[in-house]
Design an enzyme around this catalytic site. Structure first.
Site, mmCIF file in Angstrom:
data_model
loop_
_atom_site.group_PDB
_atom_site.id
_atom_site.type_symbol
_atom_site.label_atom_id
_atom_site.label_comp_id
_atom_site.label_asym_id
_atom_site.label_seq_id
_atom_site.Cartn_x
_atom_site.Cartn_y
_atom_site.Cartn_z
ATOM 1 C CE1 TYR A 64 -2.745 -3.510 0.382
ATOM 2 C CE2 TYR A 64 -3.462 -3.009 2.841
ATOM 3 C CZ TYR A 64 -2.841 -3.292 1.897
ATOM 4 O OH TYR A 64 -4.098 -4.927 1.868
ATOM 5 C CB SER A 80 -3.045 -12.819 2.247
ATOM 6 O OG SER A 80 -3.634 -12.201 1.986
ATOM 7 C CG ASN A 81 -4.080 -12.448 -1.708
ATOM 8 O OD1 ASN A 81 -5.587 -12.744 -2.087
ATOM 9 N ND2 ASN A 81 -3.357 -11.788 -1.549
ATOM 10 C CE1 TYR A 89 -8.832 -9.507 -1.120
ATOM 11 C CE2 TYR A 89 -7.552 -10.945 0.015
ATOM 12 C CZ TYR A 89 -7.391 -10.287 -1.100
ATOM 13 O OH TYR A 89 -7.404 -11.123 -2.241
ATOM 14 C CG PHE A 90 -11.547 -6.211 -1.677
ATOM 15 C CD1 PHE A 90 -11.468 -5.518 -1.845
ATOM 16 C CD2 PHE A 90 -11.472 -7.317 -2.716
ATOM 17 C CE1 PHE A 90 -9.995 -4.862 -2.458
ATOM 18 C CE2 PHE A 90 -10.069 -7.783 -3.820
ATOM 19 C CZ PHE A 90 -9.642 -5.011 -3.181
ATOM 20 N N PRO A 91 -14.789 -6.406 2.402
ATOM 21 C CG PRO A 91 -14.728 -6.013 4.828
ATOM 22 C CD PRO A 91 -13.495 -6.269 3.595
ATOM 23 C CG LEU A 92 -17.965 -2.221 3.185
ATOM 24 C CD1 LEU A 92 -17.578 -0.882 3.508
ATOM 25 C CD2 LEU A 92 -19.036 -2.314 3.737
ATOM 26 C CE LYS A 103 -20.083 4.376 -1.200
ATOM 27 N NZ LYS A 103 -18.467 5.056 -1.026
HETATM 28 P P1 NAP Z 1 -13.815 -2.738 0.887
HETATM 29 O O1 NAP Z 1 -13.353 -2.540 2.266
HETATM 30 O O2 NAP Z 1 -14.622 -3.888 0.673
HETATM 31 O O3 NAP Z 1 -14.674 -1.218 0.849
HETATM 32 C C1 NAP Z 1 -13.490 0.009 1.429
HETATM 33 C C2 NAP Z 1 -14.555 1.448 0.895
HETATM 34 O O4 NAP Z 1 -15.992 1.735 0.498
HETATM 35 C C3 NAP Z 1 -13.957 2.972 1.351
HETATM 36 O O5 NAP Z 1 -11.960 2.681 0.548
HETATM 37 C C4 NAP Z 1 -14.481 3.634 0.768
HETATM 38 O O6 NAP Z 1 -14.347 3.728 -0.182
HETATM 39 C C5 NAP Z 1 -15.981 2.945 1.305
HETATM 40 N N1 NAP Z 1 -16.624 3.064 2.364
HETATM 41 C C6 NAP Z 1 -16.257 2.262 3.333
HETATM 42 N N2 NAP Z 1 -16.834 2.555 4.785
HETATM 43 C C7 NAP Z 1 -17.848 3.276 4.157
HETATM 44 C C8 NAP Z 1 -19.177 4.016 4.523
HETATM 45 N N3 NAP Z 1 -20.127 3.660 5.601
HETATM 46 N N4 NAP Z 1 -20.061 3.903 3.032
HETATM 47 C C9 NAP Z 1 -19.986 4.770 2.457
HETATM 48 N N5 NAP Z 1 -18.466 4.529 1.481
HETATM 49 C C10 NAP Z 1 -17.027 3.681 2.577
HETATM 50 O O7 NAP Z 1 -12.160 -2.637 0.747
HETATM 51 P P2 NAP Z 1 -10.861 -2.323 0.734
HETATM 52 O O8 NAP Z 1 -10.490 -1.599 1.721
HETATM 53 O O9 NAP Z 1 -10.418 -2.464 -0.137
HETATM 54 O O10 NAP Z 1 -10.625 -3.786 1.550
HETATM 55 C C11 NAP Z 1 -10.236 -3.326 2.724
HETATM 56 C C12 NAP Z 1 -8.727 -3.632 3.696
HETATM 57 O O11 NAP Z 1 -8.366 -5.294 3.330
HETATM 58 C C13 NAP Z 1 -7.598 -2.589 2.616
HETATM 59 O O12 NAP Z 1 -8.143 -1.780 3.240
HETATM 60 C C14 NAP Z 1 -7.185 -3.715 2.776
HETATM 61 O O13 NAP Z 1 -6.134 -3.447 4.123
HETATM 62 C C15 NAP Z 1 -7.335 -5.307 2.592
HETATM 63 N N6 NAP Z 1 -7.210 -5.794 1.739
HETATM 64 C C16 NAP Z 1 -6.259 -6.602 1.280
HETATM 65 C C17 NAP Z 1 -5.695 -7.447 0.346
HETATM 66 C C18 NAP Z 1 -4.556 -8.564 0.447
HETATM 67 O O14 NAP Z 1 -4.750 -8.991 -0.564
HETATM 68 N N7 NAP Z 1 -4.365 -9.630 1.563
HETATM 69 C C19 NAP Z 1 -6.236 -6.983 -0.989
HETATM 70 C C20 NAP Z 1 -7.110 -5.988 -0.710
HETATM 71 C C21 NAP Z 1 -7.877 -5.345 0.367
HETATM 72 P P3 NAP Z 1 -15.021 5.294 -1.722
HETATM 73 O O15 NAP Z 1 -15.513 6.552 -0.674
HETATM 74 O O16 NAP Z 1 -14.100 5.356 -2.454
HETATM 75 O O17 NAP Z 1 -16.702 4.620 -1.490
#
Ligand code: NAP
Length: 313
Positions: free
Chosen positions: A58, A156-157, A204-207, A215
């Site tokens: 990151y 991971s992965n 990861y990617f819960p949202l 939204k």
């Molecule tokens: P995510 O948690 O699915 O989605 C996060 C995005 O959703 C935010 O950046 C924001 O983006 C939006 N959001 C969050 N809360 C919100 C709310 N209350 N209302 C409206 N929009 C909201 O995706 P992610 O952050 O990519 O993934 C989660 C974490 O997993 C990462 O931060 C990282 O630490 C980890 N990860 C790990 C791997 C791995 O290979 N191990 C890969 C990917 C991610 P917008 O404002 O742009 O919409």
């Protein structure tokens, strides 16, 4: 927040964490500001979140540096924070994956410097490489654990077979993998294996990168400069179908007087196969809103309704 134990380690983390790929992740998202990223981290810690999920990838270390800076501020106490980071991308090999014991050992040292700390609570191998036997890579992490540099071992992965190979000596504490209500492949074999073997699971990617927050509307389109434009979930009929399913949860969210994002985060926290949920955020307000999801008491019936709605073909 409820504290959960990470695998068989002595690490206890809040069941809601913070994903920090948008904290200093300039290589992943356009127009990020470092100060905003630090504000996101502060919002998490100020709202009872203890686990921060970062990685070298990151921002090529920038995310770790910004977190390290926040933790130096007088308001925060390093010992109350659970720092999880990852490495595998080797800058000396154009960023290809490297799991050699030498590389992982050096990566931990480098992460400690950037995070300005003497130990990591969780260290993950971010991606498997082609050559290193998985149990050899994990043995190197076990040595780092015995040396007090890391407190829990993560991967991971990794495919299920790779997880089994990595866990040959029973050293793996936690697996982080892609999983959410619209990507549920892990439920078939991986999640039962992890549970049987006392390995924690952090999806990861819960949202679904914001798609599950409620939204979006069916007519939304994303131009080519937007990272969402390259994700299949944000395109065509698949996008429309997901938006419809998310919209169908709005009356239930209203009954609880919460947002759809909070409802969905509460679903993960009630799921017995999930240990820590790590939604990412671009703004502190998003973190504050997401942190409220720990107060939601989702009924069994509503848990099952959400589960089924996202399983329908
Ligand atoms: P995510 O948690 O699915 O989605 C996060 C995005 O959703 C935010 O950046 C924001 O983006 C939006 N959001 C969050 N809360 C919100 C709310 N209350 N209302 C409206 N929009 C909201 O995706 P992610 O952050 O990519 O993934 C989660 C974490 O997993 C990462 O931060 C990282 O630490 C980890 N990860 C790990 C791997 C791995 O290979 N191990 C890969 C990917 C991610 P917008 O404002 O742009 O919409």
């Amino acid at each position: 927040m409820t504290d959960v134990r990470i695998g068989k380690s002595r690490v206890y983390a809040s069941d809601l964490g913070l994903g920090t790929n948008a904290v200093g992740g300039h290589n992943l998202f356009p127009n990020l500001k470092d100060e905003q990223g630090k504000a996101v981290v502060r919002a998490a810690l100020d709202n009872g979140i203890t686990l921060l999920d970062t990685a070298f990838a990151y921002g090529n270390g920038r995310s770790e540096e910004l977190i390290g800076e926040v933790l130096q501020e007088p308001a925060y106490d390093r010992s109350r924070v659970i720092l999880a980071t990852k490495a595998a991308h080797d800058p000396a090999k154009d960023g290809s994956f490297n799991n050699s014991p030498e590389f992982l050992t050096q990566s931990v040292e480098d992460a400690l410097q950037r995070l300005q700390t003497s130990y990591l609570d969780i260290f993950y191998i971010h991606f498997p490489d082609k050559n290193t036997p998985k149990d050899e890579a994990v043995k190197a992490l076990h040595a780092l654990k015995e040396a007090g540099k890391i407190r829990a071992i993560g991967i991971s992965n990794f495919s299920l077979d790779q997880v089994k190979e990595a866990n040959r000596d029973g050293y793996v504490d936690v697996v982080e993998d892609h999983y959410n209500l619209i990507h549920r492949e892990a439920e078939v074999e991986l999640l039962p294996y992890l549970k049987e073997n006392r390995i924690s699971f952090v999806p990861y990617f819960p949202l679904a990168s914001g798609l599950l927050t409620g939204k979006y509307t069916k007519g939304d389109v994303f131009d080519s400069s937007d990272p969402r434009s390259s994700k299949p979930d944000f395109q065509g009929n698949r996008f429309k179908q997901i938006v419809e399913r998310v919209d169908a949860l709005k009356p239930m969210a209203k009954e609880y007087n919460i947002t759809v994002a909070q409802l969905i985060l509460a679903w993960y926290m009630k799921n017995p196969f999930i240990d820590v949920v790590i939604p990412g955020a671009k703004r502190p307000e998003q973190v504050e809103a997401n942190a409220q999801s720990v107060n939601v008491r989702l009924s069994e019936a509503d848990y099952t309704t959400i589960d089924k709605r996202f399983k329908e073909e």
